[in-house]
Scaffold this motif. Structure first.
Motif, mmCIF file in Angstrom:
data_model
loop_
_atom_site.group_PDB
_atom_site.id
_atom_site.type_symbol
_atom_site.label_atom_id
_atom_site.label_comp_id
_atom_site.label_asym_id
_atom_site.label_seq_id
_atom_site.Cartn_x
_atom_site.Cartn_y
_atom_site.Cartn_z
ATOM 1 N N ALA A 52 1.286 1.005 -11.155
ATOM 2 C CA ALA A 52 1.379 1.994 -10.083
ATOM 3 C C ALA A 52 2.713 2.721 -10.155
ATOM 4 O O ALA A 52 3.723 2.161 -10.588
ATOM 5 N N SER A 53 2.717 3.963 -9.719
ATOM 6 C CA SER A 53 3.917 4.784 -9.777
ATOM 7 C C SER A 53 4.937 4.337 -8.729
ATOM 8 O O SER A 53 4.603 4.118 -7.563
ATOM 9 N N ARG A 54 6.194 4.239 -9.175
ATOM 10 C CA ARG A 54 7.297 3.964 -8.259
ATOM 11 C C ARG A 54 7.933 5.252 -7.739
ATOM 12 O O ARG A 54 8.881 5.204 -6.955
ATOM 13 N N GLU A 55 7.420 6.402 -8.162
ATOM 14 C CA GLU A 55 7.984 7.678 -7.740
ATOM 15 C C GLU A 55 7.813 7.872 -6.234
ATOM 16 O O GLU A 55 6.894 7.344 -5.621
ATOM 17 N N ARG A 56 8.716 8.686 -5.668
ATOM 18 C CA ARG A 56 8.569 9.061 -4.265
ATOM 19 C C ARG A 56 7.342 9.955 -4.157
ATOM 20 O O ARG A 56 7.198 10.933 -4.893
ATOM 21 N N LEU A 57 6.466 9.647 -3.236
ATOM 22 C CA LEU A 57 5.179 10.332 -3.156
ATOM 23 C C LEU A 57 5.249 11.529 -2.203
ATOM 24 O O LEU A 57 6.012 11.510 -1.234
ATOM 25 N N PRO A 58 4.419 12.543 -2.464
ATOM 26 C CA PRO A 58 4.478 13.781 -1.671
ATOM 27 C C PRO A 58 3.663 13.723 -0.391
ATOM 28 O O PRO A 58 3.009 14.698 -0.006
ATOM 29 N N VAL A 59 3.644 12.573 0.277
ATOM 30 C CA VAL A 59 2.834 12.414 1.478
ATOM 31 C C VAL A 59 3.610 11.667 2.555
ATOM 32 O O VAL A 59 4.497 10.869 2.267
ATOM 33 N N ARG A 60 3.226 11.950 3.806
ATOM 34 C CA ARG A 60 3.699 11.194 4.976
ATOM 35 C C ARG A 60 2.457 10.660 5.675
ATOM 36 O O ARG A 60 1.846 11.349 6.500
ATOM 37 N N PRO A 61 2.061 9.431 5.385
ATOM 38 C CA PRO A 61 0.823 8.900 5.982
ATOM 39 C C PRO A 61 1.079 8.182 7.296
ATOM 40 O O PRO A 61 2.080 7.488 7.459
ATOM 41 N N ARG A 62 0.128 8.338 8.229
ATOM 42 C CA ARG A 62 0.169 7.498 9.426
ATOM 43 C C ARG A 62 -0.278 6.085 9.079
ATOM 44 O O ARG A 62 0.259 5.110 9.607
ATOM 45 N N THR A 63 -1.279 5.973 8.208
ATOM 46 C CA THR A 63 -1.828 4.680 7.795
ATOM 47 C C THR A 63 -1.731 4.549 6.292
ATOM 48 O O THR A 63 -1.988 5.520 5.562
ATOM 49 N N ILE A 64 -1.387 3.370 5.813
ATOM 50 C CA ILE A 64 -1.548 3.036 4.398
ATOM 51 C C ILE A 64 -2.586 1.923 4.309
ATOM 52 O O ILE A 64 -2.501 0.917 5.024
ATOM 53 N N HIS A 65 -3.567 2.130 3.435
ATOM 54 C CA HIS A 65 -4.531 1.075 3.131
ATOM 55 C C HIS A 65 -4.284 0.578 1.722
ATOM 56 O O HIS A 65 -4.105 1.369 0.786
ATOM 57 N N ALA A 66 -4.288 -0.746 1.551
ATOM 58 C CA ALA A 66 -4.111 -1.354 0.231
ATOM 59 C C ALA A 66 -5.031 -2.543 0.103
ATOM 60 O O ALA A 66 -5.599 -3.033 1.086
ATOM 61 N N GLY A 67 -5.189 -3.015 -1.124
ATOM 62 C CA GLY A 67 -5.979 -4.219 -1.306
ATOM 63 C C GLY A 67 -6.588 -4.353 -2.668
ATOM 64 O O GLY A 67 -6.248 -3.633 -3.604
ATOM 65 N N SER A 68 -7.465 -5.334 -2.769
ATOM 66 C CA SER A 68 -8.238 -5.626 -3.963
ATOM 67 C C SER A 68 -7.328 -6.044 -5.117
ATOM 68 O O SER A 68 -6.269 -6.611 -4.905
ATOM 69 N N VAL A 69 -7.751 -5.762 -6.333
ATOM 70 C CA VAL A 69 -7.006 -6.188 -7.525
ATOM 71 C C VAL A 69 -5.566 -5.702 -7.474
ATOM 72 O O VAL A 69 -4.634 -6.396 -7.904
ATOM 73 N N ALA A 70 -5.365 -4.500 -6.924
ATOM 74 C CA ALA A 70 -4.038 -3.894 -6.901
ATOM 75 C C ALA A 70 -3.012 -4.718 -6.128
ATOM 76 O O ALA A 70 -1.803 -4.590 -6.357
ATOM 77 N N ALA A 71 -3.459 -5.562 -5.222
ATOM 78 C CA ALA A 71 -2.544 -6.383 -4.440
ATOM 79 C C ALA A 71 -2.093 -7.643 -5.167
ATOM 80 O O ALA A 71 -1.146 -8.301 -4.729
ATOM 81 N N PHE A 72 -2.750 -7.973 -6.272
ATOM 82 C CA PHE A 72 -2.508 -9.256 -6.925
ATOM 83 C C PHE A 72 -2.132 -9.141 -8.405
ATOM 84 O O PHE A 72 -1.537 -10.065 -8.951
ATOM 85 N N LEU A 73 -2.510 -8.050 -9.058
ATOM 86 C CA LEU A 73 -2.374 -7.965 -10.515
ATOM 87 C C LEU A 73 -1.049 -7.320 -10.903
ATOM 88 O O LEU A 73 -0.792 -6.163 -10.561
#
Length: 301
Positions: free
Chosen positions: A109-130
């Motif tokens: 996953a990118s460590r770059e500063r992202l061009p968004v301001r989210p109210r909510t972040i959703h995460a999960g699945s393989v990306a949370a563990f691998l």
């Protein structure tokens, strides 16, 4: 696609996208998938302003996933693209409609500063563990500091590795979470020996305001602020179960923000659960992760 400046969005989803190769008998069909990407898809189809940070190759499969998501209103961030092939999951559909998976996944996953301001972040699945991307997901959550964090571990035992490490990583995400959903199979993997009440209590103590456990055809249970509500499943003819949990999660992610500053009463929890179960019933009634559109959810309610 939204202009890539710093933009307010309702939800930023961080996690894997892949191609689901579904085999039923002798026939193999390729469709875009991946738990977090499916959640983003479901949110886009409900008219939610949603961006996705994922990992895609610049290959035909990556292009197909991008087109699929953008047609449903998902902003696929430019930071999602890199070298190497797009990930795949081979789903073998069993006689009862359930799926057995084989994965070929590269999660960076990118460590770059992202061009968004989210109210909510959703995460999960393989990306949370691998590794190595799992640490980056946590870094992006901490950097962006959203008002709401939602999480679905969507455990794949063949990919998450050692149980103790998986539980530690799960609990790191749980401590950051506002809303956490897991399946009964996830609960059994992470906390063997605990019953459902014990799992809800254990996770609730980590910090989430709302915890949901899905039970497949048997419906779901939601717990918040000392209240517990159970709802049954819906009777439908099942094509397959691909995307059912992601649909349930997308429904919670879409509906929860309007309730964030209010009291989560038993009726509120029941309404949340019923809407999520109804949405998942639509998805399982048709092949693949074909999540419902807003108009279909309006009819279902």
């Amino acid at each position: 696609m939204i202009d890539a400046t710093t933009t307010d969005v309702d939800v930023l989803v961080i996690g894997e996208s892949l191609v689901d190769i579904t085999t039923a008998g002798e026939e193999a069909v390729e469709m875009p998938g991946g738990g977090p990407a499916n959640v983003a898809l479901g949110l886009g189809r409900q008219g939610i302003a949603v961006a996705l940070l994922t990992r895609l190759g610049t290959d035909p499969r990556g292009s197909a996933i991008t087109r699929h998501l953008e047609r449903s209103g998902v902003w696929v961030l430019a930071e999602s693209f890199g070298a190497g092939p797009t990930s795949t999951a081979h789903a073998h559909i069993l006689d009862d409609g359930s799926a057995r998976y084989e994965f070929s996944i590269d999660w960076t996953a990118s460590r770059e500063r992202l061009p968004v301001r989210p109210r909510t972040i959703h995460a999960g699945s393989v990306a949370a563990f691998l590794p190595p991307g799992d640490e980056v997901v946590l870094e992006q959550i901490d950097r962006l500091a959203p008002e709401i964090v939602t999480f679905d571990p969507n455990i794949r035992p063949a990919l998450v590795g050692d149980l103790d490490r998986a539980r530690v990583r799960f609990e790191e995400f749980a401590r950051r979470s506002t809303v956490l959903k897991l399946s009964d199979e996830d609960a059994g993997f992470l906390y063997p020996g605990l019953d459902e009440t014990g799992v809800l209590t254990t996770i609730g103590r980590l910090g989430p305001r709302l915890v949901a456990i899905t039970r497949g055809a048997r419906g779901a249970v939601l717990a918040a602020e000392g209240r517990v509500v159970e709802v049954p499943g819906r009777r439908v003819v099942v094509a397959d179960t691909i995307g059912a949990g992601d649909t349930f999660m997308a429904s919670l992610v879409a509906d929860y923000p309007a309730l964030h500053d209010g009291d989560l009463t038993e009726q509120t929890l029941r309404d949340l659960a019923v809407r999520a179960v109804d949405a998942a019933a639509i998805t399982v009634s048709r092949p693949g992760a074909d999540l419902p559109w807003a108009v279909e959810l309006s009819v279902a309610s």
